[in-house]
Design a protein around this motif. Structure first.
Motif, short mmCIF file in Angstrom:
data_model
loop_
_atom_site.label_atom_id
_atom_site.label_comp_id
_atom_site.label_asym_id
_atom_site.label_seq_id
_atom_site.Cartn_x
_atom_site.Cartn_y
_atom_site.Cartn_z
N LYS A 1 0.80 -1.22 0.00
CA LYS A 1 0.00 0.00 0.00
C LYS A 1 0.84 1.27 0.00
O LYS A 1 0.29 2.38 -0.06
CB LYS A 1 -0.94 0.00 1.21
N HIS A 2 2.14 1.15 0.07
CA HIS A 2 3.00 2.33 0.10
C HIS A 2 2.87 3.12 -1.21
O HIS A 2 2.75 2.52 -2.28
CB HIS A 2 4.45 1.91 0.31
N PRO A 3 2.89 4.44 -1.16
CA PRO A 3 2.76 5.25 -2.39
C PRO A 3 3.78 4.90 -3.45
O PRO A 3 3.47 4.94 -4.66
CB PRO A 3 2.95 6.69 -1.89
N THR A 4 4.99 4.55 -3.04
CA THR A 4 6.01 4.23 -4.03
C THR A 4 5.79 2.84 -4.63
O THR A 4 6.16 2.59 -5.78
CB THR A 4 7.42 4.35 -3.41
N SER A 5 5.16 1.94 -3.88
CA SER A 5 4.79 0.65 -4.46
C SER A 5 3.81 0.84 -5.61
O SER A 5 3.86 0.11 -6.61
CB SER A 5 4.18 -0.25 -3.39
N LYS A 6 2.94 1.83 -5.48
CA LYS A 6 2.01 2.13 -6.56
C LYS A 6 2.75 2.64 -7.79
O LYS A 6 2.39 2.31 -8.93
CB LYS A 6 0.99 3.17 -6.08
N ALA A 7 3.79 3.42 -7.58
CA ALA A 7 4.59 3.90 -8.71
C ALA A 7 5.32 2.74 -9.39
O ALA A 7 5.45 2.72 -10.62
CB ALA A 7 5.60 4.94 -8.23
N LEU A 8 5.76 1.78 -8.60
CA LEU A 8 6.42 0.61 -9.18
C LEU A 8 5.44 -0.21 -10.01
O LEU A 8 5.81 -0.76 -11.06
CB LEU A 8 7.04 -0.24 -8.08
N GLU A 9 4.20 -0.30 -9.55
CA GLU A 9 3.17 -0.98 -10.34
C GLU A 9 2.96 -0.26 -11.66
O GLU A 9 2.80 -0.90 -12.72
CB GLU A 9 1.86 -1.02 -9.55
N SER B 1 6.65 6.80 -14.69
CA SER B 1 6.16 6.39 -13.36
C SER B 1 6.51 7.44 -12.31
O SER B 1 5.74 7.67 -11.36
CB SER B 1 6.73 5.03 -12.98
N THR B 2 7.67 8.09 -12.46
CA THR B 2 8.04 9.15 -11.52
C THR B 2 7.09 10.32 -11.61
O THR B 2 6.68 10.90 -10.59
CB THR B 2 9.48 9.62 -11.80
N GLU B 3 6.72 10.70 -12.81
CA GLU B 3 5.80 11.83 -12.98
C GLU B 3 4.45 11.54 -12.31
O GLU B 3 3.87 12.41 -11.65
CB GLU B 3 5.61 12.14 -14.46
N GLN B 4 3.96 10.33 -12.46
CA GLN B 4 2.69 9.98 -11.82
C GLN B 4 2.84 9.86 -10.30
O GLN B 4 1.93 10.17 -9.55
CB GLN B 4 2.16 8.67 -12.40
N HIS B 5 4.03 9.44 -9.87
CA HIS B 5 4.27 9.29 -8.44
C HIS B 5 4.21 10.62 -7.70
O HIS B 5 3.82 10.67 -6.52
CB HIS B 5 5.64 8.64 -8.21
N LYS B 6 4.58 11.71 -8.36
CA LYS B 6 4.54 13.02 -7.72
C LYS B 6 3.13 13.33 -7.21
O LYS B 6 2.95 13.82 -6.08
CB LYS B 6 5.00 14.11 -8.69
N THR B 7 2.13 13.04 -8.02
CA THR B 7 0.74 13.27 -7.61
C THR B 7 0.33 12.27 -6.54
O THR B 7 -0.32 12.63 -5.55
CB THR B 7 -0.19 13.15 -8.82
N ILE B 8 0.70 11.01 -6.73
CA ILE B 8 0.37 9.98 -5.75
C ILE B 8 0.94 10.35 -4.38
O ILE B 8 0.27 10.22 -3.35
CB ILE B 8 0.91 8.60 -6.20
N TRP B 9 2.18 10.82 -4.37
CA TRP B 9 2.83 11.16 -3.10
C TRP B 9 2.14 12.34 -2.43
O TRP B 9 1.90 12.32 -1.22
CB TRP B 9 4.31 11.48 -3.33
N SER B 10 1.85 13.36 -3.19
CA SER B 10 1.19 14.54 -2.63
C SER B 10 -0.14 14.18 -1.99
O SER B 10 -0.47 14.63 -0.88
CB SER B 10 0.98 15.59 -3.73
#
Length: 341
Positions: free
Chosen positions: A48-56, A274-283
């Motif tokens: 469930k970690h935000p970065t795990s979502k970016a890896l997916e 994936s990094t670009e999408q992770h920025k929103t996920i993290w926020s």
């Protein structure tokens, strides 16, 4: 002369502690009989970690952009060991891709020591500008002789102090306090110079450490309060924002050389996407964590003068520049981004 530690002396034989079954399952060929690529990605984060979502997202993007030619099997939750053990496996080709905190890979490429240093970035905007810069891309590509290349980074936010019941508004507030830190020299020196006592402790033991008084506090981002329930025992989070330590997604150079140019391009572009999408996920994750932590009774202390913390720790940076090759390269990239270059 390079001051890099030898790989074996730095990392030991941690991979030997893994089960034979796990190693056997991960060490088969990279290509199927019909020419498709099979890769393995390892990390220590929970599902469930935000970065795990970016890896997916990365895995899905690679599959889509390659039309199914590249498949990536993910080993999360630390099932293949600690970050140190996974990096050892990366160096030996047991796994192909590893997500880890940037300083964890410093024993292989000493410039990565820079990412644990305090007060490098002015704010989140400066952080992203530096990490997305051409200078940083050049640095990420510079470690091929060390056995890997970094495809991209993921933010892990700004790290601040959280304690059982006391705000850390000045360095004096840390005196006599035992603070859990990651096993990075930059982190132990940070706490020591601020007057506290650093205690290296596995992340999974922080909750009990806070609960029993083994440690008085820890330092991380807001998601630790909720995702790991630390907010149940630590009720004060003080925004010192002393470090911003990125995660990196690093790829085995031995495996990279087996791939054709098209596949390399797919992996590189999918990683950045994936990094670009992770920025929103993290926020979004930080916003949710703050709301949920407040409901747990956590108080957030935001009006903190960071300058005394910065002054006391300012000597760490030149020490690392003198000791570790490559640190100055990273610092130059960060400074160029500060100037808008």
């Amino acid at each position: 002369m390079t001051r890099r530690m030898t790989r074996r002396s730095a990392l030991g034989l941690g991979a030997a502690a893994l089960s034979a079954a796990a190693l056997a399952g991960c060490s088969s060929g990279k290509f199927t009989k019909d020419g498709k690529v099979k890769l393995r990605l390892a990390h220590t984060l929970g599902d469930k970690h935000p970065t795990s979502k970016a890896l997916e997202i990365f895995v899905d993007e690679v599959n889509k952009r390659s039309n199914g030619d590249i498949g990536i099997e993910v080993f999360g939750n630390g099932v293949l060991g600690s970050e140190t053990e996974m990096i050892e496996q990366l160096s030996r080709g047991v796994v192909d891709i590893v997500r880890c905190a940037a300083p964890s890979i410093a024993p292989y490429s000493s410039g990565y020591n820079a990412f644990g240093l305090p007060f490098l970035f002015d704010d989140e905007e400066h952080y992203y500008r530096a990490m997305d810069s051409g200078d940083m891309r050049t640095f990420f590509d510079s470690s091929t002789e060390d056995g890997f290349r970094t495809l991209t980074y993921y933010t892990s936010g700004a790290r601040s102090f959280y304690t059982v019941d006391k705000a850390i508004e000045t360095p004096d507030d840390l005196r006599g306090f035992k603070i859990r830190v990651q096993n990075f020299r930059s982190q132990t020196e940070l706490i020591s110079k601020l007057g506290g006592t650093p205690l290296i402790l596995p992340f999974g033991e922080i909750y009990t450490g806070l609960q029993t008084g083994l440690v008085d506090g820890a330092e991380s981002n807001e998601t630790a309060l909720t995702d790991s329930a630390h907010g149940e025992v630590a009720k004060v989070f003080t925004y010192t924002e002393h470090t911003m330590i990125p995660d990196v997604l690093s790829f085995s150079e031995a495996t990279w050389k087996l791939l054709d140019a098209d596949h390399q391009k797919v992996l590189s572009e999918a990683a950045v996407a994936s990094t670009e999408q992770h920025k929103t996920i993290w926020s979004e994750a930080i916003t949710t964590a703050i709301t949920d932590a407040e409901a747990m009774g956590v108080t957030f202390v935001k009006d903190v003068d960071r300058e005394p913390f910065r002054e006391l720790t300012s000597g760490i940076v030149p020490e690392f520049v003198d000791k570790y090759d490559g640190v100055s390269t990273v610092l130059d990239a960060i400074e160029h981004a500060r100037k808008g270059a």
